[in-house]
Structure formats: structure tokens, C-alpha cells
Motif scaffolding. Structure first.
Motif, short mmCIF file in Angstrom:
data_model
loop_
_atom_site.label_atom_id
_atom_site.label_comp_id
_atom_site.label_asym_id
_atom_site.label_seq_id
_atom_site.Cartn_x
_atom_site.Cartn_y
_atom_site.Cartn_z
N LEU A 91 0.84 -1.20 0.00
CA LEU A 91 0.00 0.00 0.00
C LEU A 91 0.88 1.25 0.00
O LEU A 91 1.98 1.25 0.56
N ASP A 92 0.39 2.31 -0.59
CA ASP A 92 1.15 3.55 -0.72
C ASP A 92 1.38 4.28 0.60
O ASP A 92 2.27 5.10 0.70
N ASN A 93 0.56 4.00 1.60
CA ASN A 93 0.63 4.78 2.83
C ASN A 93 1.40 4.09 3.96
O ASN A 93 1.28 4.47 5.12
N ILE A 94 2.24 3.11 3.64
CA ILE A 94 2.97 2.37 4.67
C ILE A 94 4.43 2.84 4.69
O ILE A 94 5.11 2.83 3.68
N ARG A 95 4.89 3.24 5.87
CA ARG A 95 6.27 3.71 6.06
C ARG A 95 7.20 2.55 6.37
O ARG A 95 8.26 2.43 5.79
N TRP A 96 6.84 1.72 7.33
CA TRP A 96 7.66 0.56 7.70
C TRP A 96 6.81 -0.49 8.39
O TRP A 96 5.68 -0.23 8.77
N TRP A 97 7.37 -1.69 8.54
CA TRP A 97 6.71 -2.77 9.26
C TRP A 97 7.74 -3.60 10.00
O TRP A 97 8.92 -3.58 9.69
N HIS A 98 7.25 -4.31 11.02
CA HIS A 98 8.11 -5.16 11.83
C HIS A 98 7.27 -6.34 12.32
O HIS A 98 6.09 -6.17 12.65
N ARG A 99 7.89 -7.51 12.41
CA ARG A 99 7.19 -8.67 12.99
C ARG A 99 7.79 -8.95 14.35
O ARG A 99 8.99 -9.09 14.49
N SER A 100 6.95 -8.98 15.35
CA SER A 100 7.38 -9.31 16.70
C SER A 100 7.46 -10.83 16.81
O SER A 100 6.45 -11.52 16.71
N MET A 101 8.65 -11.33 17.01
CA MET A 101 8.83 -12.77 17.12
C MET A 101 8.20 -13.31 18.40
O MET A 101 7.67 -14.41 18.41
N GLU A 102 8.25 -12.53 19.47
CA GLU A 102 7.70 -12.99 20.75
C GLU A 102 6.18 -13.12 20.69
O GLU A 102 5.60 -14.09 21.15
N ARG A 103 5.53 -12.11 20.16
CA ARG A 103 4.08 -12.07 20.15
C ARG A 103 3.49 -12.59 18.84
O ARG A 103 2.29 -12.76 18.71
N LYS A 104 4.35 -12.76 17.84
CA LYS A 104 3.92 -13.24 16.52
C LYS A 104 2.85 -12.34 15.92
O LYS A 104 1.87 -12.80 15.34
N ASP A 105 3.03 -11.04 16.07
CA ASP A 105 2.14 -10.07 15.45
C ASP A 105 2.97 -9.16 14.55
O ASP A 105 4.19 -9.25 14.51
N PHE A 106 2.28 -8.33 13.82
CA PHE A 106 2.93 -7.36 12.94
C PHE A 106 2.65 -5.96 13.46
O PHE A 106 1.55 -5.67 13.93
N ARG A 107 3.65 -5.11 13.34
CA ARG A 107 3.48 -3.70 13.66
C ARG A 107 3.79 -2.93 12.39
O ARG A 107 4.82 -3.14 11.76
N VAL A 108 2.88 -2.06 12.03
CA VAL A 108 2.98 -1.31 10.78
C VAL A 108 2.82 0.17 11.08
O VAL A 108 1.90 0.55 11.81
N MET A 109 3.71 0.98 10.54
CA MET A 109 3.62 2.43 10.70
C MET A 109 3.15 3.03 9.38
O MET A 109 3.71 2.77 8.32
N THR A 110 2.09 3.84 9.46
CA THR A 110 1.60 4.51 8.26
C THR A 110 2.36 5.82 8.06
O THR A 110 3.04 6.31 8.97
N GLU A 111 2.25 6.39 6.90
CA GLU A 111 2.93 7.64 6.58
C GLU A 111 2.45 8.81 7.45
O GLU A 111 3.18 9.76 7.66
#
Length: 101
Positions: A15-35
Motif C-alpha cells: 500500500l502507498d501509505n505504509i512507512r515501515w513494518w516489523h514482525r514481533s517474534m515474541e508475540r507473533k504479530d505485525f506492527r505497521v507504521m503509516t505515513e
């Protein structure tokens, strides 16, 4: 990361509005920062998961979102199946929401 998780994150980061992402290995979730500075926590659930604890996890995620403030969002996302859990989304619906964050 399994193939379903990889498919989800590939769609989201495309998507055009995504700055960065990270996967938390401990929690097995994704964290995404929008623009625009929204931090989105994504908990992906495969369609094969039963929803016995999903309702509780969803409620905890929503409580976190409410306490964290207006720049934070929590989403529980299933691949394709609507399991009838209020405020849980299929990938298609979730992507629509992400486009507008």
C-alpha cells in the motif's frame, strides 16, 4: 512466518501509505507504521483457528488501542472467513481500512 502471514504482510506493505513494518517474534504479530504516524498492531489468524480465545484477545487488543491513544490501532485479521467475531476482519476488508489510515 508462514505463507498466509507472508501473503498478508506483502499486501499491506504494498500500500502507498505504509512507512515501515516489523514482525514481533515474541508475540507473533505485525506492527505497521503509516505515513501519517499511525502505529497498527495486526494479529493474523488463519481460517483454521477456532475462535475460543480470539474474542478475549480481540477485546484485549481493543482495550490497548483505547488506552494507547488516537495514533494506535489494533486489528485481528482472518484470511477469508468471517467467523462472526465483532470487529475482526477478513484480509480484503482490513486492506480497505488500511488504505485510509
Amino acid at each position: 512466518m508462514n505463507q498466509e502471514e507472508r501473503n498478508l504482510i506483502n499486501i499491506v506493505v504494498g500500500l502507498d501509505n505504509i512507512r515501515w513494518w516489523h514482525r514481533s517474534m515474541e508475540r507473533k504479530d505485525f506492527r505497521v507504521m503509516t505515513e501519517v504516524g499511525k502505529l497498527v498492531l495486526i494479529e493474523f489468524k488463519g481460517d483454521d483457528r477456532d475462535n475460543s480465545d480470539s474474542r478475549m484477545k480481540l477485546e484485549l487488543g481493543r482495550q490497548w488501542q483505547a488506552q494507547a491513544g488516537p495514533n494506535y490501532r489494533y486489528f485481528m485479521v482472518f484470511r477469508n472467513t468471517n467467523l462472526g467475531i465483532d470487529r475482526a476482519y477478513t484480509i480484503d476488508k482490513f486492506v480497505e481500512i488500511m488504505r485510509n489510515l
